[in-house]
Motif scaffolding. Structure first.
Motif, short mmCIF file in Angstrom:
data_model
loop_
_atom_site.label_atom_id
_atom_site.label_comp_id
_atom_site.label_asym_id
_atom_site.label_seq_id
_atom_site.Cartn_x
_atom_site.Cartn_y
_atom_site.Cartn_z
N THR A 89 0.73 -1.29 0.12
CA THR A 89 -0.06 0.03 0.04
C THR A 89 0.87 1.16 -0.08
O THR A 89 1.76 1.20 0.88
CB THR A 89 -0.99 0.11 1.17
N ALA A 90 0.45 2.08 -0.64
CA ALA A 90 1.35 3.43 -0.91
C ALA A 90 0.83 4.55 0.12
O ALA A 90 1.54 5.38 0.54
CB ALA A 90 1.16 4.13 -2.35
N ARG A 91 -0.35 4.13 0.87
CA ARG A 91 -0.69 5.05 1.82
C ARG A 91 -1.82 4.40 2.56
O ARG A 91 -2.22 3.33 2.38
CB ARG A 91 -1.41 6.40 1.06
N LEU B 48 -6.17 -0.57 5.94
CA LEU B 48 -4.67 -0.91 5.87
C LEU B 48 -4.08 0.23 5.90
O LEU B 48 -4.06 1.33 5.56
CB LEU B 48 -4.85 -1.30 4.37
N SER B 49 -2.69 -0.13 6.59
CA SER B 49 -1.43 0.94 6.87
C SER B 49 -0.80 1.23 5.55
O SER B 49 -0.61 0.12 4.95
CB SER B 49 -0.96 0.67 8.14
N GLU B 50 -0.18 2.22 5.54
CA GLU B 50 0.87 2.51 4.42
C GLU B 50 2.19 1.74 4.80
O GLU B 50 2.55 1.31 5.72
CB GLU B 50 1.32 4.02 4.68
N GLY B 51 2.50 0.89 3.38
CA GLY B 51 3.74 0.24 3.69
C GLY B 51 3.23 -1.29 3.86
O GLY B 51 4.08 -1.97 4.13
N GLN B 52 2.02 -1.82 3.98
CA GLN B 52 1.59 -3.03 4.39
C GLN B 52 1.59 -3.98 3.11
O GLN B 52 1.14 -3.40 1.89
CB GLN B 52 0.31 -3.02 4.76
N VAL B 53 2.21 -5.12 3.12
CA VAL B 53 2.18 -6.10 1.97
C VAL B 53 0.75 -6.22 1.79
O VAL B 53 -0.13 -6.64 2.69
CB VAL B 53 3.03 -7.12 2.49
N LEU B 54 0.29 -6.20 0.61
CA LEU B 54 -1.04 -6.64 0.24
C LEU B 54 -1.52 -8.05 0.06
O LEU B 54 -0.82 -8.64 -0.70
CB LEU B 54 -1.51 -5.78 -1.02
N ARG B 55 -2.56 -8.47 0.57
CA ARG B 55 -2.90 -9.84 0.48
C ARG B 55 -4.32 -10.07 0.01
O ARG B 55 -5.11 -9.26 0.28
CB ARG B 55 -2.58 -10.63 1.81
N ALA C 276 -5.65 -5.92 -7.66
CA ALA C 276 -6.22 -5.17 -6.55
C ALA C 276 -7.02 -4.09 -6.92
O ALA C 276 -8.06 -3.68 -6.34
CB ALA C 276 -4.99 -4.81 -5.56
N ILE C 277 -6.60 -3.54 -8.20
CA ILE C 277 -7.37 -2.43 -8.62
C ILE C 277 -8.87 -2.50 -8.79
O ILE C 277 -9.40 -3.64 -9.24
CB ILE C 277 -6.91 -2.08 -9.86
N HIS D 199 -3.28 3.89 -4.74
CA HIS D 199 -3.43 3.14 -3.36
C HIS D 199 -1.88 2.24 -3.51
O HIS D 199 -1.55 1.67 -2.42
CB HIS D 199 -4.31 2.39 -3.26
N LEU D 200 -1.38 1.98 -4.61
CA LEU D 200 -0.49 0.78 -4.90
C LEU D 200 0.94 1.21 -5.04
O LEU D 200 1.30 2.28 -5.71
CB LEU D 200 -0.95 -0.15 -5.97
N VAL D 201 1.90 0.54 -4.53
CA VAL D 201 3.39 0.47 -4.91
C VAL D 201 3.83 -0.76 -5.20
O VAL D 201 3.59 -1.61 -4.45
CB VAL D 201 4.08 1.59 -3.82
#
Length: 235
Positions: free
Chosen positions: A116-118, A161-168, A152-153, A130-132
Motif C-alpha cells: 500500500t502506498a498510503r 490498511l496502513s501505508e507500506g503494508q504487504v497486500l494480500r 487489486a485495482i 493506492h499501490l506501490v
C-alpha cells in the motif's frame, strides 16, 4: 612346492586393490552425482521461471550414499506444492525409471509484489494510487501476497490498511453490485430467446458471484451476478 602367502599380506593386497578400484571409480561416481544434481537444479529453475525475475536454487542432497543415477529425470512428488521456499524433488534413475531418489531444495524467487502506498480505509475502493510495486524474495512474504496491480485495482478493502503494508488477497473483496434484499432483474438466456423477470436478492454479491434469488412466486433459484442489480440464470 606351492607356498601360501601369509594372511596379513593377503589382507594388505585386498585393501590395496580396493583402494585402487575406489580411486578409479570415485571420479565417475562424483561426475554422475553432479550430473544428477545439475539436472534437478535446471528442472527447478525452469519450473519457477514464470514466478519472478531471478531464480536461485540451493540443493540439499541426502547424506547417505546411493548408487549412481544414470539418465536422471526430476519430477515434483506433489504438484500442488508452491515452488517457493523448501521444495521436495523426486528423481527417476535409469532408462526405465525403476529407482527413485528424493532430495530437498530451497528455491528463492526475486519478483514483484504489492504494498500500500498510503493508508486505506475499510470499504475504500483500491485504485492505482493506492499501490506501490516492490521487489524482493517472494519466499519470505506472507501467503496470498498479491503480485500484480490488476489483482487489486477495483476491489474493496475489507479492513483498514496502513501505508507500506504487504497486500494480500483476503484483505480485499469484489465490489458489491447486488445487496441482500434488493430488487434485481433476473435474465434467462437460450437459443433465440431472452427473458427477464423481477426477483429479490437473498445475498450480496460481486461480479461473477453466484447467489440465491427469490421470484415473485416464491421459487428460489441460483443466479450469477453480471452487473449492477442484474443477474443471469446459467443453463
Amino acid at each position: 612346492m606351492t607356498r601360501t602367502l601369509p594372511a596379513t599380506i593377503l589382507v594388505s593386497m585386498a585393501l590395496a586393490l580396493a583402494l585402487v578400484a575406489a580411486s578409479l571409480f570415485a571420479p565417475q561416481a562424483r561426475a554422475a552425482d553432479q550430473a544428477m544434481l545439475e539436472s534437478v537444479r535446471q528442472f527447478l529453475e525452469d519450473q519457477a521461471s514464470s514466478l519472478g525475475d531471478e531464480i536461485e536454487v540451493t540443493l540439499h542432497p541426502p547424506a547417505a550414499k546411493f548408487p549412481a543415477c544414470p539418465s536422471p529425470r526430476p519430477f515434483l512428488p506433489n504438484d500442488s506444492q508452491p515452488l517457493i521456499g523448501r521444495v521436495s524433488v523426486g528423481v527417476q534413475c535409469g532408462e526405465q525409471g525403476r529407482r527413485t531418489r528424493f532430495l530437498q531444495a530451497e528455491v528463492s524467487v526475486i519478483g514483484a509484489y504489492l504494498e500500500t502506498a498510503r493508508d486505506v480505509a475499510a470499504g475504500e475502493t483500491i485504485t492505482r494510487d493506492h499501490l506501490v510495486i516492490r521487489h524482493g524474495n517472494l519466499a519470505r512474504l506472507p501467503r496470498q501476497t498479491l503480485r500484480e496491480a490488476g489483482q487489486a485495482i477495483g476491489r474493496v478493502a475489507m479492513r483498514p490498511l496502513s501505508e507500506g503494508q504487504v497486500l494480500r488477497g483476503y484483505q480485499l473483496r469484489k465490489p458489491r453490485l447486488v445487496q441482500r434484499g434488493e430488487a434485481v432483474t433476473l435474465e434467462a438466456r437460450g437459443s433465440g430467446f431472452r427473458v427477464t423477470r423481477p426477483a429479490e436478492a437473498l445475498a450480496p454479491g460481486g461480479r461473477g458471484d453466484r447467489i440465491r434469488v427469490r421470484l415473485d412466486n416464491r421459487e428460489i433459484l441460483h443466479a450469477r451476478v453480471v452487473g449492477e442489480r442484474r443477474l443471469v440464470v446459467d443453463n
